[in-house]
Design an enzyme around this catalytic site. Structure first.
Site, PDB file in Angstrom:
ATOM      1  N   GLU A 275     -18.549  80.177 104.425  1.00 32.29           N
ATOM      2  CA  GLU A 275     -17.475  79.654 105.270  1.00 32.29           C
ATOM      3  C   GLU A 275     -17.996  78.610 106.252  1.00 32.29           C
ATOM      4  O   GLU A 275     -17.673  78.620 107.442  1.00 32.29           O
ATOM      5  CB  GLU A 275     -16.767  80.809 106.003  1.00 32.29           C
ATOM      6  CG  GLU A 275     -16.131  81.792 105.032  1.00 32.29           C
ATOM      7  CD  GLU A 275     -15.326  82.906 105.687  1.00 32.29           C
ATOM      8  OE1 GLU A 275     -15.607  83.252 106.851  1.00 32.29           O
ATOM      9  OE2 GLU A 275     -14.406  83.429 105.019  1.00 32.29           O
ATOM     10  N   ASP A 354     -12.174  90.736 100.972  1.00 30.56           N
ATOM     11  CA  ASP A 354     -12.319  90.637 102.417  1.00 30.56           C
ATOM     12  C   ASP A 354     -11.508  91.708 103.148  1.00 30.56           C
ATOM     13  O   ASP A 354     -10.533  91.385 103.814  1.00 30.56           O
ATOM     14  CB  ASP A 354     -11.877  89.227 102.872  1.00 30.56           C
ATOM     15  CG  ASP A 354     -12.331  88.921 104.289  1.00 30.56           C
ATOM     16  OD1 ASP A 354     -13.184  89.657 104.808  1.00 30.56           O
ATOM     17  OD2 ASP A 354     -11.825  87.950 104.875  1.00 30.56           O
ATOM     18  N   GLU A 376     -20.916  97.060 104.413  1.00 28.85           N
ATOM     19  CA  GLU A 376     -20.200  96.624 105.622  1.00 28.85           C
ATOM     20  C   GLU A 376     -18.725  97.001 105.529  1.00 28.85           C
ATOM     21  O   GLU A 376     -18.043  96.670 104.563  1.00 28.85           O
ATOM     22  CB  GLU A 376     -20.359  95.105 105.768  1.00 28.85           C
ATOM     23  CG  GLU A 376     -19.801  94.545 107.058  1.00 28.85           C
ATOM     24  CD  GLU A 376     -19.999  93.022 107.185  1.00 28.85           C
ATOM     25  OE1 GLU A 376     -21.165  92.563 107.219  1.00 28.85           O
ATOM     26  OE2 GLU A 376     -18.993  92.296 107.232  1.00 28.85           O
ATOM     27  N   GLU A 382      -8.456  93.513 111.205  1.00 30.73           N
ATOM     28  CA  GLU A 382      -7.996  92.158 110.890  1.00 30.73           C
ATOM     29  C   GLU A 382      -6.795  92.151 109.948  1.00 30.73           C
ATOM     30  O   GLU A 382      -5.796  91.482 110.204  1.00 30.73           O
ATOM     31  CB  GLU A 382      -9.156  91.363 110.277  1.00 30.73           C
ATOM     32  CG  GLU A 382      -8.755  89.962 109.834  1.00 30.73           C
ATOM     33  CD  GLU A 382      -9.921  89.132 109.333  1.00 30.73           C
ATOM     34  OE1 GLU A 382     -11.072  89.613 109.367  1.00 30.73           O
ATOM     35  OE2 GLU A 382      -9.684  87.984 108.907  1.00 30.73           O
ATOM     36  N   TRP A 520      -8.683  79.078  99.623  1.00 33.48           N
ATOM     37  CA  TRP A 520      -9.479  80.255  99.975  1.00 33.48           C
ATOM     38  C   TRP A 520      -9.702  81.233  98.821  1.00 33.48           C
ATOM     39  O   TRP A 520     -10.393  82.252  98.986  1.00 33.48           O
ATOM     40  CB  TRP A 520      -8.839  80.993 101.146  1.00 33.48           C
ATOM     41  CG  TRP A 520      -8.879  80.187 102.414  1.00 33.48           C
ATOM     42  CD1 TRP A 520      -7.921  79.321 102.868  1.00 33.48           C
ATOM     43  CD2 TRP A 520      -9.947  80.130 103.367  1.00 33.48           C
ATOM     44  NE1 TRP A 520      -8.318  78.745 104.047  1.00 33.48           N
ATOM     45  CE2 TRP A 520      -9.568  79.227 104.387  1.00 33.48           C
ATOM     46  CE3 TRP A 520     -11.191  80.761 103.463  1.00 33.48           C
ATOM     47  CZ2 TRP A 520     -10.383  78.942 105.482  1.00 33.48           C
ATOM     48  CZ3 TRP A 520     -11.988  80.476 104.564  1.00 33.48           C
ATOM     49  CH2 TRP A 520     -11.590  79.577 105.546  1.00 33.48           C
TER      50      TRP A 520
HETATM   51  C1  GCV Z   1     -16.730  86.187 111.054  1.00 30.55           C
HETATM   52  C2  GCV Z   1     -13.285  86.779 107.124  1.00 30.55           C
HETATM   53  C3  GCV Z   1     -12.753  86.638 108.515  1.00 30.55           C
HETATM   54  C4  GCV Z   1     -13.647  85.741 109.349  1.00 30.55           C
HETATM   55  C5  GCV Z   1     -15.080  86.315 109.338  1.00 30.55           C
HETATM   56  C6  GCV Z   1     -15.534  86.424 107.876  1.00 30.55           C
HETATM   57  C7  GCV Z   1     -16.910  87.044 107.750  1.00 30.55           C
HETATM   58  O1  GCV Z   1     -13.187  85.584 106.429  1.00 30.55           O
HETATM   59  O2  GCV Z   1     -11.445  86.156 108.481  1.00 30.55           O
HETATM   60  O3  GCV Z   1     -13.139  85.691 110.660  1.00 30.55           O
HETATM   61  O4  GCV Z   1     -15.956  85.541 110.082  1.00 30.55           O
HETATM   62  O5  GCV Z   1     -14.633  87.211 107.165  1.00 30.55           O
HETATM   63  O6  GCV Z   1     -16.964  88.227 107.451  1.00 30.55           O
HETATM   64  O7  GCV Z   1     -17.901  86.370 107.941  1.00 30.55           O
END
Ligand code: GCV
Length: 658
Positions: A275, A354, A376, A382, A520
């Protein structure tokens, strides 16, 4: 010398360590044997309880007779303890100081039961040596993500507006809560390391050292997220190539200085080539090259690098049906099995996408026998209601950890590098925004200690501690609103494992096509005839074939694929009959109506508790339920209307669909 128990600021919720939980301990005569900083912490805890409730504590000198002895028998790093009771005496022993601390909290958890009857000697030892929380906290407020990325509990406990927050008493209180549920490591900043945060590694390491100092008395080691580009950003080098000698020396030097500031520093967390974060791909190097360079810098000091496996193409063309984001981690990392240094841990999200409300277990887990993997999880909600919805994740995590990707070993056993959760905590007076989201944090700690633990039992422990003396009615009410809440949330949101359907960016609330034509890699492919992603090996993206034979066979066919994951693995017609006997479309309608009805019922239960729980807690939860219900209805109506309009199939029960 006893270390005083931290006193968080006025108005901060005691969570699962209210004073009353210490009453059984605090009315006893207690003997503590041993020396060292963590024994001082234990002493401080017992002294505070005894002072409040009239008991007595002695260190080393024996006040015959006594009710409880807490004995440190060695000086090793073991975290285990023994518990036994006989001849009217309770005894806890540990060969390492943190074991004694965990033994003390075990006694608190047991309450009066710790001082009744006889207990044969039992040994308690954590199944995983690393039980960690990753904070996605920014030091400087990020223009889009704010102080805490995906944070739903106010600001950061550690940072505010570009500086250390400096409230170390609150940090100490946090460490205490974490120790009481078995957590022993914390990463203090976001894995997306921006410009200000990069400096924590070097010129601002003192601020990290202060946090480490506040967490240390509760047996917690501090870790730091670092940017792979640090040699360039901080060191002025022209490259961050992991095989470049100058780069390696820079990391070795920077790391040595970190250890000067924090001798028990845990190590680095790295999000690379993910990302937009920098990584080894820019130099034509592998992720093993990158991780091993940092592992080499940390090795002389006993540190570990946590290298995240969340690597995928976030700029994919939605028209391209050959790229499947779910495949990415496996495709990138499995060829590197056996190449990672012993102190490099590959940190893998539990699912391939995710942290959706329902995903299969990542096929990477079990496919890298020669690599230390950490799994993890995401405590911060979220995609599961952002701590405005009640969504207790214990059952989901437990399902993940108990699953056996291969013959014999469960995910919990394969997580040899530890269990990690993205923290759901902030500077909110209730710690987690939604007071009931505290149960997620507590349950995570319990599952990290023992991945095979019954989550229902952990929930009971949390209730027992958080609401000491709860009547059976209150206890049952709390169970009722929490225990089924994950499945309720699943019912009114994205169906049958299809995932996403959230509003882009902030990820709260429904938007069925929000990500459908985005880069995405998160699509559902609904059309007038059907919905879901064909990830079979025979006709789809081949993702199902990444599993070991037994699971690959299960997922390959819609006939054997479990209902709850059907749309993750297959594109099926709306009339496809599920194992439940319902069609997919009728299942969508039914679950969405049921989910909302379940929220209505839970809200009623909660409202009936007014007067039985602390008024501030009650009010906060009640306010959140009002929003949950509004949002659940929005989800129901958008999802049902969307699929009714796509399919033209009416609801068999004739309910209102817009
Ligand atoms: C910290 C997802 C979340 C991001 C996060 C990412 C990750 O894409 O929306 O906010 O970034 O996971 O785990 O690195």
């Amino acid at each position: 010398m006893p270390l005083p128990v931290p006193v968080p600021p006025e108005g901060v919720d005691p969570a699962w360590l209210p004073e009353q939980a210490f009453r059984p301990l605090g009315t006893r005569r207690v003997l503590i044997r041993g020396s060292g900083p963590l024994v001082d912490t234990v002493h401080g805890e017992v002294a505070a309880a005894c002072e409040r409730f009239g008991g007595r504590v002695d260190r080393d000198a024996s006040p015959e007779p006594f009710d409880l002895s807490l004995e440190l028998t060695g000086t090793d790093a073991a975290e285990a303890f023994t518990f036994e009771r006989g001849a009217g005496r309770t005894t806890v022993t540990a060969s390492g100081p943190s074991g004694l601390l965990y033994g003390l909290f075990h006694v608190v958890r047991l309450g009066e039961a710790a001082f009744r009857g006889e207990h044969r000697r039992e040994r308690h030892s954590p199944a995983l040596t690393l039980r960690m929380l990753d904070h996605w906290d920014n030091v400087a407020v990020h223009p889009v993500m704010g102080q805490v990325e995906r944070g739903y509990a106010g600001g950061s406990l550690f940072w505010a507006d570009g500086r250390a927050r400096g409230d170390l008493e609150r940090v100490r209180a946090y460490g205490r809560l974490l120790a009481a549920c078995g957590i022993n490591a914390v990463a203090v900043n976001n894995v997306n390391v921006h410009a200000t945060e990069a400096h924590l590694l070097t010129d601002r390491i003192g601020e990290v050292a202060d946090i480490a100092g506040a967490l240390r008395p509760y047996g917690i080691r501090t870790h730091l997220s670092v940017t792979f580009a640090a040699p360039m950003v901080l060191g002025g080098l022209a490259t961050a190539d992991p095989l470049d000698e100058g780069v390696r020396e820079w990391w070795a030097g920077a790391t040595a200085q970190v250890y000067e500031a924090i001798p028990d520093f845990g190590g680095y967390v790295v999000k690379a080539d993910s990302e937009g974060q920098p990584g080894p791909f820019a130099y034509g190097r592998s992720h093993a090259d990158g991780a091993n360079m940092l592992a080499a810098a940390l090795a002389p000091h006993g540190g570990t690098v946590h290298w995240r496996a969340f690597v995928y193409d976030h700029r994919q063309d939605w028209r391209d049906r050959t790229t499947d984001r779910a495949r990415a981690a496996y495709d990138h990392f499995v060829p590197l099995d056996g190449e990672f240094a012993p102190n490099a841990v590959l940190q893998v999200k539990h699912g391939p996408m995710d942290f959706q409300v329902r995903e299969p277990v990542s096929p990477l887990i079990g496919a890298m026998p020669h690599t230390r993997l950490a799994v993890e999880l995401q405590a911060t909600q979220e995609y599961t209601g952002q701590q405005r919805h009640v969504c207790w994740l214990g059952p989901m995590w437990s399902e993940v950890l108990r699953l056996r990707p291969e013959e014999g070993a469960s995910v919990g056993e394969l997580a040899r590098g530890g269990l990690v959760a993205v923290s759901n905590v902030g500077d909110d007076p209730f710690w987690t925004g939604h007071p009931l989201a505290q149960a997620n944090l507590y349950t995570f700690g319990g599952l990290a200690w023992s991945p095979q633990a019954d989550p229902g039992q952990l929930l009971d422990e949390w209730v027992g501690l958080t609401y000491p003396g709860a009547s059976t009615g209150l206890w049952e009410a709390l169970r009722k609103v929490l225990s089924g809440s994950w499945r309720t949330y699943e019912k009114y949101t994205a169906p049958l494992g299809v995932g996403f359907m959230v509003q882009p960016g902030h990820h709260y609330g429904p938007s069925v096509d929000g990500y459908e034509y985005s880069p995405w890699g998160t699509y559902h492919f609904a059309d007038r005839d059907g919905v879901g992603v064909d990830r079979s090996a025979a006709t789809g993206t081949g993702y199902a074939g990444q599993y070991t034979k037994a699971w690959a066979e299960v997922y390959e066919s819609p006939e054997t694929c479990p209902d709850e994951l059907l749309l993750f693995f297959h594109h099926v017609p709306y009339g496809h009959e599920l194992k439940s006997g319902k069609t997919v479309i009728q299942h969508i309608y039914d679950t969405h109506f049921e989910g909302v009805a379940e929220v209505e019922a839970a809200m009623e239960v909660w409202n009936s508790l007014a007067g039985l729980v602390d008024p501030a807690r009650h009010a906060r939860v009640a306010e959140r339920y009002a929003e949950q219900l509004r949002s659940a209805r929005e989800w129901r109506d958008q999802i049902n209307s969307y699929f009714f309009r796509k399919s033209g199939v009416p609801d068999a029960a004739g309910r209102v669909i817009h």
